[in-house]
Design an enzyme around this catalytic site. Structure first.
Site, PDB file in Angstrom:
ATOM      1  N   CYS A   7      14.803   1.467   2.602  1.00 41.96           N
ATOM      2  CA  CYS A   7      14.717  -0.094   2.858  1.00 41.96           C
ATOM      3  C   CYS A   7      15.463  -0.956   2.052  1.00 41.96           C
ATOM      4  O   CYS A   7      16.406  -0.555   1.362  1.00 41.96           O
ATOM      5  CB  CYS A   7      13.108  -0.324   2.930  1.00 41.96           C
ATOM      6  SG  CYS A   7      11.950  -0.176   1.464  1.00 41.96           S
ATOM      7  N   ASP A  25       9.726  -6.013   8.098  1.00 41.43           N
ATOM      8  CA  ASP A  25       9.531  -6.012   6.599  1.00 41.43           C
ATOM      9  C   ASP A  25       8.318  -6.931   6.369  1.00 41.43           C
ATOM     10  O   ASP A  25       8.290  -7.906   6.768  1.00 41.43           O
ATOM     11  CB  ASP A  25      10.901  -6.803   6.061  1.00 41.43           C
ATOM     12  CG  ASP A  25      11.071  -6.724   4.491  1.00 41.43           C
ATOM     13  OD1 ASP A  25       9.730  -6.754   3.853  1.00 41.43           O
ATOM     14  OD2 ASP A  25      11.883  -7.178   3.916  1.00 41.43           O
ATOM     15  N   CYS A  76       8.272  -1.575  -0.374  1.00 37.40           N
ATOM     16  CA  CYS A  76       7.246  -1.733   0.489  1.00 37.40           C
ATOM     17  C   CYS A  76       7.228  -0.818   1.696  1.00 37.40           C
ATOM     18  O   CYS A  76       6.571   0.315   1.676  1.00 37.40           O
ATOM     19  CB  CYS A  76       7.302  -3.036   1.383  1.00 37.40           C
ATOM     20  SG  CYS A  76       7.221  -4.400  -0.009  1.00 37.40           S
ATOM     21  N   ARG A  77       8.403  -0.687   2.435  1.00 31.22           N
ATOM     22  CA  ARG A  77       8.473   0.160   3.658  1.00 31.22           C
ATOM     23  C   ARG A  77       8.658   1.821   3.443  1.00 31.22           C
ATOM     24  O   ARG A  77       8.121   2.468   3.711  1.00 31.22           O
ATOM     25  CB  ARG A  77       9.362  -0.197   4.606  1.00 31.22           C
ATOM     26  CG  ARG A  77       8.763  -1.563   5.410  1.00 31.22           C
ATOM     27  CD  ARG A  77      10.092  -2.121   6.228  1.00 31.22           C
ATOM     28  NE  ARG A  77      11.142  -2.570   5.241  1.00 31.22           N
ATOM     29  CZ  ARG A  77      12.187  -3.268   5.306  1.00 31.22           C
ATOM     30  NH1 ARG A  77      12.374  -3.205   6.727  1.00 31.22           N
ATOM     31  NH2 ARG A  77      13.004  -3.763   4.569  1.00 31.22           N
ATOM     32  N   SER A  78       9.758   1.835   2.210  1.00 30.41           N
ATOM     33  CA  SER A  78      10.349   3.202   2.159  1.00 30.41           C
ATOM     34  C   SER A  78       9.360   3.781   1.334  1.00 30.41           C
ATOM     35  O   SER A  78       9.313   5.217   1.484  1.00 30.41           O
ATOM     36  CB  SER A  78      11.611   3.162   1.556  1.00 30.41           C
ATOM     37  OG  SER A  78      11.994   2.496   0.441  1.00 30.41           O
ATOM     38  N   ASN A  91      12.798  -0.978  -1.834  1.00 33.05           N
ATOM     39  CA  ASN A  91      12.169   0.058  -2.141  1.00 33.05           C
ATOM     40  C   ASN A  91      10.803  -0.224  -2.740  1.00 33.05           C
ATOM     41  O   ASN A  91      10.440   0.584  -3.757  1.00 33.05           O
ATOM     42  CB  ASN A  91      13.177   0.893  -3.096  1.00 33.05           C
ATOM     43  CG  ASN A  91      12.553   2.647  -3.460  1.00 33.05           C
ATOM     44  OD1 ASN A  91      12.752   3.072  -4.428  1.00 33.05           O
ATOM     45  ND2 ASN A  91      11.842   2.912  -2.259  1.00 33.05           N
TER      46      ASN A  91
HETATM   47  P1  4NP Z   1      10.940  -3.556   1.439  1.00 28.09           P
HETATM   48  O1  4NP Z   1      10.551  -4.944   1.376  1.00 28.09           O
HETATM   49  O2  4NP Z   1      12.487  -3.456   1.800  1.00 28.09           O
HETATM   50  O3  4NP Z   1      10.318  -2.866   2.586  1.00 28.09           O
HETATM   51  O4  4NP Z   1      10.747  -2.897   0.237  1.00 28.09           O
HETATM   52  C1  4NP Z   1      11.289  -5.925   0.441  1.00 28.09           C
HETATM   53  C2  4NP Z   1      10.824  -5.978  -0.929  1.00 28.09           C
HETATM   54  C3  4NP Z   1      11.479  -6.881  -1.587  1.00 28.09           C
HETATM   55  C4  4NP Z   1      12.515  -7.721  -1.348  1.00 28.09           C
HETATM   56  C5  4NP Z   1      12.778  -7.794   0.077  1.00 28.09           C
HETATM   57  C6  4NP Z   1      12.149  -6.880   1.146  1.00 28.09           C
HETATM   58  N1  4NP Z   1      13.127  -8.533  -2.154  1.00 28.09           N
HETATM   59  O5  4NP Z   1      13.861  -9.490  -1.604  1.00 28.09           O
HETATM   60  O6  4NP Z   1      12.895  -8.690  -3.359  1.00 28.09           O
END
Ligand code: 4NP
Length: 160
Positions: free
Chosen positions: A9, A125, A14-16, A12
């Site tokens: 994702c 997300d 939340c989703r992945s 790294n």
């Molecule tokens: P993820 O979500 O891609 O599902 O882990 C996010 C986590 C952090 C950020 C963006 C998306 N960020 O901008 O820090």
């Protein structure tokens, strides 16, 4: 030999990590010998644990402890280390394709491509959302990963 899968994702956190944990369990339950990891296309959360809301839904809804996971960034080596690289959304996939070296055997897809009728769709997300968004994310990811694990079981055989 184990089949290897990298869930990807943006951050790294939340989703992945949720997809990684879900795949570990579904693969084990289906008897698929899988090496599973996750990474982010961005580098903001290298070394960080998953978002506390992701940890909470993984435990409460999935009974899975992901607090020990740590963020890392997608690297060139991943394109030869993994059989499958699975993106959570189109932006992740575009970033992965942009990084892909000339020689790579990794099969690229988006997670929901593996769910009949959901091809091309994104796992939304939840980072800027609330706990309900994380609950939905877990349910979407867990159901999609089951389809993916069933494909692995059919295409790569099982240990049984
Ligand atoms: P993820 O979500 O891609 O599902 O882990 C996010 C986590 C952090 C950020 C963006 C998306 N960020 O901008 O820090």
């Amino acid at each position: 030999m184990a089949v290897s899968v990298l869930m990807v994702c943006l951050g790294n956190i939340c989703r992945s990590p949720l997809a990684e944990a879900a795949l570990r369990r579904h693969a084990a339950q289906l008897g698929v010998n899988a090496t599973v990891d996750s990474a982010g296309t961005g580098g903001w959360h290298i070394g960080d644990p998953p978002d506390p809301r992701a940890c909470e839904v993984a435990m409460r809804l999935g009974g899975l402890d992901i607090t020990g996971y740590r963020g890392r960034q997608l690297s060139l080596n991943d394109f030869n280390a993994f059989d499958y690289i699975v993106a959570m959304d189109q932006s992740n996939l575009d970033n992965i394709i942009a990084m892909r070296p000339a020689v790579s055997n990794a099969r690229l897809s988006m997670l929901l491509d593996h769910v009949p009728g959901q091809e091309g769709r994104a796992v939304a997300d939840p980072y800027y959302g609330d706990i309900a968004d994380f609950e939905l994310c877990w349910r979407v990811v867990d159901a999609a990963v089951l389809h993916f694990a069933q494909m692995l079981a059919e295409q790569n055989g099982t240990r049984c």
